[in-house]
Structures are given as C-alpha cells and as structure tokens.
Write a protein that holds these residues in place. Structure first.
Motif, PDB file in Angstrom:
ATOM      1  N   GLN A 102      16.169  -7.807   1.333  1.00  0.00           N
ATOM      2  CA  GLN A 102      16.362  -8.863   0.338  1.00  0.00           C
ATOM      3  C   GLN A 102      17.786  -8.832  -0.208  1.00  0.00           C
ATOM      4  OE1 GLN A 102      13.503  -8.655  -2.880  1.00  0.00           O
ATOM      5  NE2 GLN A 102      11.861  -8.131  -1.454  1.00  0.00           N
TER       6      GLN A 102
ATOM      7  N   ASN B 195       4.591  -3.785  -6.468  1.00  0.00           N
ATOM      8  CA  ASN B 195       5.885  -3.645  -5.783  1.00  0.00           C
ATOM      9  C   ASN B 195       6.676  -2.583  -6.539  1.00  0.00           C
ATOM     10  OD1 ASN B 195       5.670  -5.772  -3.761  1.00  0.00           O
ATOM     11  ND2 ASN B 195       5.631  -7.149  -5.511  1.00  0.00           N
TER      12      ASN B 195
ATOM     13  N   GLU C  97      12.168  -3.445   2.888  1.00  0.00           N
ATOM     14  CA  GLU C  97      11.958  -4.767   2.302  1.00  0.00           C
ATOM     15  C   GLU C  97      12.969  -5.041   1.190  1.00  0.00           C
ATOM     16  OE1 GLU C  97       8.462  -7.084  -0.215  1.00  0.00           O
ATOM     17  OE2 GLU C  97       7.979  -5.215   0.790  1.00  0.00           O
TER      18      GLU C  97
ATOM     19  N   GLY D 212      10.143  -4.602  -4.152  1.00  0.00           N
ATOM     20  CA  GLY D 212       9.308  -4.661  -2.966  1.00  0.00           C
ATOM     21  C   GLY D 212       8.449  -3.426  -2.815  1.00  0.00           C
ATOM     22  N   ARG D 213       7.700  -3.396  -1.706  1.00  0.00           N
ATOM     23  CA  ARG D 213       6.801  -2.276  -1.435  1.00  0.00           C
ATOM     24  C   ARG D 213       7.461  -1.175  -0.613  1.00  0.00           C
ATOM     25  NH1 ARG D 213       1.893  -2.612  -2.809  1.00  0.00           N
ATOM     26  NH2 ARG D 213       1.089  -1.230  -1.211  1.00  0.00           N
ATOM     27  N   THR D 214       8.464  -1.539   0.193  1.00  0.00           N
ATOM     28  CA  THR D 214       9.130  -0.545   1.047  1.00  0.00           C
ATOM     29  C   THR D 214      10.642  -0.602   0.842  1.00  0.00           C
ATOM     30  OG1 THR D 214       9.448  -2.039   2.919  1.00  0.00           O
ATOM     31  CG2 THR D 214       7.345  -0.840   2.817  1.00  0.00           C
TER      32      THR D 214
END
Length: 79
Positions: free
Chosen positions: A41, A66, A37, A32-34
């Motif tokens: 998940q 990502n 996030e 992910g990007r952060t």
C-alpha cells in the motif's frame, strides 16, 4: 491539486530568504494484516505522489482486525 488538501498561508508569506524555510509535514497511515500488504500500500501511494519522505514508524495494534500500521511523515517536494 485538491484545495481541501492545501495549507493556507497569508498572501505576504515569503520564507525564501530565511535560513530555515518552512516545510509543512503531513502524516499518512497504512494498515493491514501482513507486512507485505502494508508495504505494498505504501509503495503504491508513494509511487503516485511527488513527496519527500521524512520519517516512518511501525506499530502492532493489539486486538485489531488489521493489526499492522506503518506511518509515514512526509512533505511535498517543491519542484
């Protein structure tokens, strides 16, 4: 359980009396990007599956859309 996700063992395989029983290990990636996030998940997936977490690792992937990757190693809990 989905048969495509099962490990096939010989019919006569039995390690119940072995001192070190076999625990097949699997690995799953969450990207992910952060941080939030990626961990969300992982939390969602782990909450939906009966697995025993063995290890985790964290990577920053340079140049990716990502860039954050959480890897979990786990085996299925024998209930």
């Amino acid at each position: 359980m989905d048969p495509d996700l099962c490990i096939k063992l010989p019919k006569d395989f039995d390690d119940s009396d072995a001192e070190a029983q076999v625990h097949p290990v699997a690995r799953l990636f969450f990207i992910g990007r952060t941080n939030a996030e990626v961990f969300a998940q992982a939390q969602e997936w782990l909450g939906a599956h009966d697995v025993l977490l063995q290890d985790i690792s964290w990577k920053h992937l340079q140049g990716e859309d990502n860039p954050l990757q959480l890897t979990i190693h786990f085996y299925f809990q024998d209930v």
